[in-house]
Design a protein around this motif. Structure first.
Motif, PDB file in Angstrom:
ATOM      1  N   ILE A  75       0.819  -1.207   0.000  1.00 61.54           N
ATOM      2  CA  ILE A  75       0.000   0.000   0.000  1.00 61.54           C
ATOM      3  C   ILE A  75       0.859   1.267   0.000  1.00 61.54           C
ATOM      4  CG2 ILE A  75      -0.176   0.105   2.518  1.00 61.54           C
ATOM      5  CD1 ILE A  75      -3.031   1.119   2.172  1.00 61.54           C
ATOM      6  N   PHE A  76       2.110   1.157   0.492  1.00 67.34           N
ATOM      7  CA  PHE A  76       2.973   2.328   0.568  1.00 67.34           C
ATOM      8  C   PHE A  76       3.793   2.544  -0.703  1.00 67.34           C
ATOM      9  CE2 PHE A  76       2.444   1.110   5.085  1.00 67.34           C
ATOM     10  CZ  PHE A  76       1.796   2.261   5.508  1.00 67.34           C
ATOM     11  N   ASP A  77       3.574   1.712  -1.717  1.00 68.88           N
ATOM     12  CA  ASP A  77       4.312   1.877  -2.969  1.00 68.88           C
ATOM     13  C   ASP A  77       3.817   3.072  -3.769  1.00 68.88           C
ATOM     14  OD1 ASP A  77       5.841  -0.321  -2.395  1.00 68.88           O
ATOM     15  OD2 ASP A  77       4.671  -1.708  -3.613  1.00 68.88           O
ATOM     16  N   ASP A  78       2.567   3.455  -3.573  1.00 68.65           N
ATOM     17  CA  ASP A  78       1.971   4.518  -4.371  1.00 68.65           C
ATOM     18  C   ASP A  78       2.033   5.854  -3.647  1.00 68.65           C
ATOM     19  OD1 ASP A  78       1.289   2.636  -6.310  1.00 68.65           O
ATOM     20  OD2 ASP A  78      -0.620   2.184  -5.319  1.00 68.65           O
ATOM     21  N   SER A  79       2.458   6.877  -4.354  1.00 71.63           N
ATOM     22  CA  SER A  79       2.418   8.263  -3.884  1.00 71.63           C
ATOM     23  C   SER A  79       2.972   8.426  -2.468  1.00 71.63           C
ATOM     24  CB  SER A  79       0.975   8.786  -3.925  1.00 71.63           C
ATOM     25  OG  SER A  79       0.921  10.158  -3.619  1.00 71.63           O
ATOM     26  N   PRO A  80       4.286   8.233  -2.287  1.00 72.34           N
ATOM     27  CA  PRO A  80       4.886   8.385  -0.946  1.00 72.34           C
ATOM     28  C   PRO A  80       4.629   9.751  -0.324  1.00 72.34           C
ATOM     29  CG  PRO A  80       6.444   7.346  -2.449  1.00 72.34           C
ATOM     30  CD  PRO A  80       5.276   7.789  -3.278  1.00 72.34           C
ATOM     31  N   GLU A  81       4.662  10.799  -1.123  1.00 69.97           N
ATOM     32  CA  GLU A  81       4.441  12.140  -0.585  1.00 69.97           C
ATOM     33  C   GLU A  81       3.049  12.267   0.019  1.00 69.97           C
ATOM     34  OE1 GLU A  81       5.596  11.494  -3.587  1.00 69.97           O
ATOM     35  OE2 GLU A  81       7.677  12.220  -3.504  1.00 69.97           O
ATOM     36  N   LYS A  82       2.081  11.675  -0.636  1.00 70.87           N
ATOM     37  CA  LYS A  82       0.701  11.717  -0.120  1.00 70.87           C
ATOM     38  C   LYS A  82       0.603  10.953   1.194  1.00 70.87           C
ATOM     39  CE  LYS A  82      -4.082  10.645  -1.395  1.00 70.87           C
ATOM     40  NZ  LYS A  82      -4.966  10.078  -2.456  1.00 70.87           N
ATOM     41  N   VAL A 120       3.032  10.481   3.400  1.00 70.05           N
ATOM     42  CA  VAL A 120       3.680  11.289   4.437  1.00 70.05           C
ATOM     43  C   VAL A 120       2.747  12.394   4.901  1.00 70.05           C
ATOM     44  CG1 VAL A 120       5.547  12.917   4.889  1.00 70.05           C
ATOM     45  CG2 VAL A 120       6.036  10.766   3.721  1.00 70.05           C
ATOM     46  N   ASP A 121       2.082  13.066   3.954  1.00 69.50           N
ATOM     47  CA  ASP A 121       1.148  14.139   4.323  1.00 69.50           C
ATOM     48  C   ASP A 121       0.015  13.601   5.189  1.00 69.50           C
ATOM     49  OD1 ASP A 121       2.600  16.020   2.955  1.00 69.50           O
ATOM     50  OD2 ASP A 121       1.370  15.941   1.136  1.00 69.50           O
ATOM     51  N   GLU A 122      -0.456  12.399   4.877  1.00 70.28           N
ATOM     52  CA  GLU A 122      -1.534  11.807   5.662  1.00 70.28           C
ATOM     53  C   GLU A 122      -1.078  11.506   7.084  1.00 70.28           C
ATOM     54  OE1 GLU A 122      -4.257   7.753   5.811  1.00 70.28           O
ATOM     55  OE2 GLU A 122      -3.512   8.467   3.865  1.00 70.28           O
ATOM     56  N   PHE A 123       0.147  10.982   7.212  1.00 68.04           N
ATOM     57  CA  PHE A 123       0.656  10.676   8.546  1.00 68.04           C
ATOM     58  C   PHE A 123       0.919  11.952   9.350  1.00 68.04           C
ATOM     59  CE2 PHE A 123       2.409   6.299   7.130  1.00 68.04           C
ATOM     60  CZ  PHE A 123       1.164   5.734   7.367  1.00 68.04           C
ATOM     61  N   LYS A 124       1.265  13.021   8.665  1.00 68.59           N
ATOM     62  CA  LYS A 124       1.411  14.300   9.365  1.00 68.59           C
ATOM     63  C   LYS A 124       0.059  14.783   9.876  1.00 68.59           C
ATOM     64  CE  LYS A 124       5.656  15.904   7.138  1.00 68.59           C
ATOM     65  NZ  LYS A 124       6.304  16.890   6.236  1.00 68.59           N
ATOM     66  N   GLU A 125      -0.980  14.568   9.097  1.00 69.49           N
ATOM     67  CA  GLU A 125      -2.327  14.933   9.546  1.00 69.49           C
ATOM     68  C   GLU A 125      -2.748  14.090  10.736  1.00 69.49           C
ATOM     69  OE1 GLU A 125      -5.032  14.652   6.303  1.00 69.49           O
ATOM     70  OE2 GLU A 125      -4.056  16.222   5.110  1.00 69.49           O
ATOM     71  N   ILE A 133      12.880  10.419   1.793  1.00 70.12           N
ATOM     72  CA  ILE A 133      11.595   9.730   1.667  1.00 70.12           C
ATOM     73  C   ILE A 133      11.747   8.364   1.014  1.00 70.12           C
ATOM     74  CG2 ILE A 133      10.953  10.730  -0.573  1.00 70.12           C
ATOM     75  CD1 ILE A 133       8.082  10.979   0.598  1.00 70.12           C
ATOM     76  N   GLU A 134      12.730   8.202   0.116  1.00 71.66           N
ATOM     77  CA  GLU A 134      12.930   6.905  -0.525  1.00 71.66           C
ATOM     78  C   GLU A 134      13.382   5.860   0.496  1.00 71.66           C
ATOM     79  OE1 GLU A 134      14.170   9.744  -1.784  1.00 71.66           O
ATOM     80  OE2 GLU A 134      12.866   9.944  -3.550  1.00 71.66           O
TER      81      GLU A 134
END
Length: 288
Positions: free
Chosen positions: A174-181, A183-188, A201-202
């Protein structure tokens, strides 16, 4: 010869001090929880131990590992949290240990999976050296992502007597797609607190693959292994549990599927009853 004699005497001393079998269960068999902190790679990890109140004996212990928090909102009123689970096991004669992984609750740091494995190692060290805990009967119960960290650690140490994982994914595709997204979700959610984290991030994403349970479960070094899952899990398909069971060491692994069970299986009383029975069985406490 002298070394063998010392080993025999040590084992006899442990046996004399152990709580064995389980004490009668009453509402008054829990001591006030004992808070603790450990240092994990410079990050403060906060936890607490719930001891049974049955006398100065050596207790088996159960380290409970939470999953990845689902949101940054307050816990629902109908969710008693992991404290209830700890009290249930303490009432059942087992010293229950709960802590927050880095990035969660009162613990410091930011969420990453390899870091979670390191946190559990430090807590394991703490429990191993805690008075009134039997160092030969340290057990671990991991939920979801916490189960993944537990499988990784249990592949690297023989100090975990029994391990049960609940709703744990076999992998982190599930974490293969859109890493930036992600990270933003976990920050929220509040589990990534530093605005500059992760610094790479890689590598942060690669750490999920490094801890994937399917890579490590075959190397489990303990004596007993349980994989539990709900067949109605809305986040981690039940096929993940079946995959882990097939990869687990033959002869020591068990698979329990809870009919109609969803991902937050700890709120299902059937989960606790099955887990208690299984841990009792590994301890030799069952009477039937």
């Amino acid at each position: 010869m002298e070394g063998n004699l010392l080993k025999i005497l040590w084992e006899k001393l442990l046996e004399a001090l152990r709580i064995n079998p389980a004490p009668p269960i009453t509402s008054a068999t829990i001591q006030p929880e004992e808070p603790f902190t450990v240092d994990s790679q410079g990050i403060k990890i906060v936890g607490q131990i719930f001891f049974p109140a049955t006398g100065p004996k050596l207790y088996p212990s159960l380290i409970i590992c939470h999953g990845i928090p689902g949101s940054g909102t307050a816990r629902p009123a109908n969710d008693p949290g992991y404290e209830k689970l700890c009290k249930q096991f303490a009432s059942a004669g087992i010293a229950a240990v709960f802590f927050n992984f880095r990035g969660c609750g009162p613990s410091g740091g930011d969420f990453d999976m390899v870091g979670w494995a390191r946190d559990l190692e430090r807590v394991l060290d703490k429990v191993y050296d805690t008075p009134h805990i039997d160092p030969t009967r340290i057990m671990v119960l991991g939920f979801s992502g916490g189960g993944a960290a537990a499988i990784r650690v249990a592949a690297e140490t023989n100090r975990i007597f029994s391990l049960a994982v609940v709703g744990t994914p076999a992998g982190f595709e599930i974490f293969d797609d859109s890493p930036e997204k992600i990270v933003d979700e976990f920050k929220e959610r509040g589990i990534i607190r530093n605005p500059n984290f992760p610094y790479n991030i890689e590598k942060w994403i690669d750490d999920f693959k490094e801890v994937e349970p399917r890579r490590w479960i075959s190397q489990f070094q303990g004596k007993h292994l349980l994989i539990m899952h709900g067949d109605a899990d809305e986040l981690v398909p039940v096929e993940h549990a079946q995959e882990l069971y097939e990869l687990a060491p033959a002869g020591i692994a068990e698979l329990i599927i809870i009919p109609g069970g969803v991902h937050r299986l700890r709120l299902d009383q059937r989960c606790f009853q099955q887990l208690k029975r299984w841990f009792y069985k590994t301890l030799g406490w069952l009477t039937d």
